[in-house]
Design an enzyme around this catalytic site. Sequence first.
Site, PDB file in Angstrom:
ATOM      1  N   HIS A   1      37.678  31.546  38.932  1.00  0.00           N
ATOM      2  CA  HIS A   1      38.664  31.802  39.984  1.00  0.00           C
ATOM      3  C   HIS A   1      38.184  32.924  40.917  1.00  0.00           C
ATOM      4  O   HIS A   1      38.119  32.749  42.134  1.00  0.00           O
ATOM      5  CB  HIS A   1      39.997  32.191  39.325  1.00  0.00           C
ATOM      6  CG  HIS A   1      41.087  32.498  40.289  1.00  0.00           C
ATOM      7  ND1 HIS A   1      42.030  31.563  40.655  1.00  0.00           N
ATOM      8  CD2 HIS A   1      41.378  33.619  41.001  1.00  0.00           C
ATOM      9  CE1 HIS A   1      42.860  32.109  41.535  1.00  0.00           C
ATOM     10  NE2 HIS A   1      42.484  33.356  41.769  1.00  0.00           N
ATOM     11  N   GLU A   2      37.851  34.066  40.326  1.00  0.00           N
ATOM     12  CA  GLU A   2      37.434  35.204  41.163  1.00  0.00           C
ATOM     13  C   GLU A   2      36.118  34.889  41.888  1.00  0.00           C
ATOM     14  O   GLU A   2      35.887  35.368  42.994  1.00  0.00           O
ATOM     15  CB  GLU A   2      37.317  36.482  40.332  1.00  0.00           C
ATOM     16  CG  GLU A   2      38.614  36.921  39.633  1.00  0.00           C
ATOM     17  CD  GLU A   2      39.832  37.055  40.544  1.00  0.00           C
ATOM     18  OE1 GLU A   2      39.667  37.272  41.758  1.00  0.00           O
ATOM     19  OE2 GLU A   2      40.962  36.907  40.035  1.00  0.00           O
TER      20      GLU A   2
ATOM     21  N   HIS B   1      36.963  33.244  45.097  1.00  0.00           N
ATOM     22  CA  HIS B   1      37.313  34.232  46.130  1.00  0.00           C
ATOM     23  C   HIS B   1      36.041  34.864  46.693  1.00  0.00           C
ATOM     24  O   HIS B   1      35.891  35.047  47.894  1.00  0.00           O
ATOM     25  CB  HIS B   1      38.166  35.348  45.521  1.00  0.00           C
ATOM     26  CG  HIS B   1      39.611  34.992  45.321  1.00  0.00           C
ATOM     27  ND1 HIS B   1      40.414  34.564  46.348  1.00  0.00           N
ATOM     28  CD2 HIS B   1      40.405  35.014  44.218  1.00  0.00           C
ATOM     29  CE1 HIS B   1      41.653  34.352  45.883  1.00  0.00           C
ATOM     30  NE2 HIS B   1      41.673  34.604  44.590  1.00  0.00           N
TER      31      HIS B   1
ATOM     32  N   GLU C   1      43.221  31.894  48.464  1.00  0.00           N
ATOM     33  CA  GLU C   1      43.547  31.343  47.153  1.00  0.00           C
ATOM     34  C   GLU C   1      43.112  29.881  47.047  1.00  0.00           C
ATOM     35  O   GLU C   1      42.814  29.393  45.956  1.00  0.00           O
ATOM     36  CB  GLU C   1      45.053  31.491  46.899  1.00  0.00           C
ATOM     37  CG  GLU C   1      45.484  31.263  45.474  1.00  0.00           C
ATOM     38  CD  GLU C   1      45.005  32.337  44.486  1.00  0.00           C
ATOM     39  OE1 GLU C   1      44.402  33.348  44.923  1.00  0.00           O
ATOM     40  OE2 GLU C   1      45.216  32.143  43.281  1.00  0.00           O
TER      41      GLU C   1
END
Length: 498
Positions: free
Chosen positions: A262-263, A266, A292
């Site tokens: 997820h990160e 980003h 997001e």
Amino acid sequence: MTDAYTKLMERVKDIGRLSCVEQLLDWDQQVYMPSGGANARAELSALIAGMAHEKLVADETGTLLGDVQTVEGDFVVETNMRETRRAFERASKVPTELVKEIAYTSALTKEAWAKAREESDFGKFAPHLEKLLDLKKQVAEHIGYETEAYDALMDEFEPGAEAAEIENVFSNLRSATVALLERLGSSTTKPDRSILTRHFPRAQQEVLSRRMSESLGFDYKSGRIDVTVHPFCTTIGGPSDIRITTRYMENFLSGALFGTLHETGHALYEQGLPAEHLFTPMGQYVSLGIHESQSRMWENLVGRSRPFWQCHWEQVKAMFPEALGDVSLDEFYGAINAVRPSFIRVEADELTYNMHIILRFEIERALFTGELAVVDIPAAWNDKMQELLGVTPPNDREGCLQDIHWSMGIFGYFPTYALGNLYAAQFFAKAKEDIPDLFERIAGNDHTPLLDWLRANIHQHGRRYRANELVEVVTGKPLSIAPFVDYATEKFSAIYGV
Ligand code: ZN
């Protein structure tokens, strides 16, 4: 370009630089700072936030904004002027003293939250939160709004978004989710999620996190990964210095594994923004919903897909022979996609995740209309968990104290998480159309086609488009829940055999 524009952009860049300093202070506070440093850190944060604010709202900024003669058709100048004007107008309405007080209060509230969360004691957090909420209500009043105060705050994260409109989108999303959850509930296939709660040594997880982020394309020459209580991604100097954080739990593989994917999503967005426009709006992300969409795409649409695991399964199994030695690829794929109501948002499956957001959206909105008081948050939280997900958290640590956002004075941010899921599905559907062998490439551990597509269609535009425009530019259609619902229906129907 005109002299006034050059001068204005120098000013804007300084404000961007100060904001990076603020982010560095925050990153350090969350990663390394000893807890004894909280008071001094609050003073440093307040000083930098105040400096950035003063520079932005200074008369000189207003004068330069008036002096610039824009040449039509130059989208870089147009974007930078539009966004600078917007930031100036927004910030000018908020007194510097209030900005500094918020920075100071939130630095202390973050510490109070971490302690209250550890002890699962909302009472210890409540007075701090009340103070911060009151300050943010003042901000909303200064900025002004048409329908409700909450809109004024949400606009900071998702420009142009309105609560009434979001309520509409969420209400449709909720109905579609409930219908799909009911269908899945009727299945006799029950993926076994407990595989993921076996013992996964931390040292191995660290190796895996790094390997996974690298395989997606995260550039460690321009980034780091560290450990924190609440994972996040931040930029200290544009695309060349991106910090991601994660947390390791030896009895739960998904936390760090999917948290890192997820990160990384980003981070890939930040690393792909146009470096030549560093510190100006053209070099910045569109909105937090779009941000997001990037993290959720890599985490879920890629990272929880079967082709992705076709490629990585044998390697991961070999890294955790004790925990995964007797597990098949299908069992693992089922486990990481098991749909089950749970307490913690960041660990929720793709379907129930949005319910966690709807809950927070409703609570935040009620806090701002005054219908809900801070002391009543735990009860309201638990009621809504029961209503939306059919479960009640055993304590506040696993309930209303789980997220860091409110302790940072961030209200109106949560909706962007669910919007991100919707944007992600809509972008990904288009990427699949444009890259016919996308999944074959993912199965071959080749993520460049998707990353190149994102770079060309989304990242390189910086803040040129507003979120709703970008969705139309990229997919030819306005935002809709349909791509997400179609994706989820197809994927989970197959897993659950319904
Ligand atoms: Zn995120």
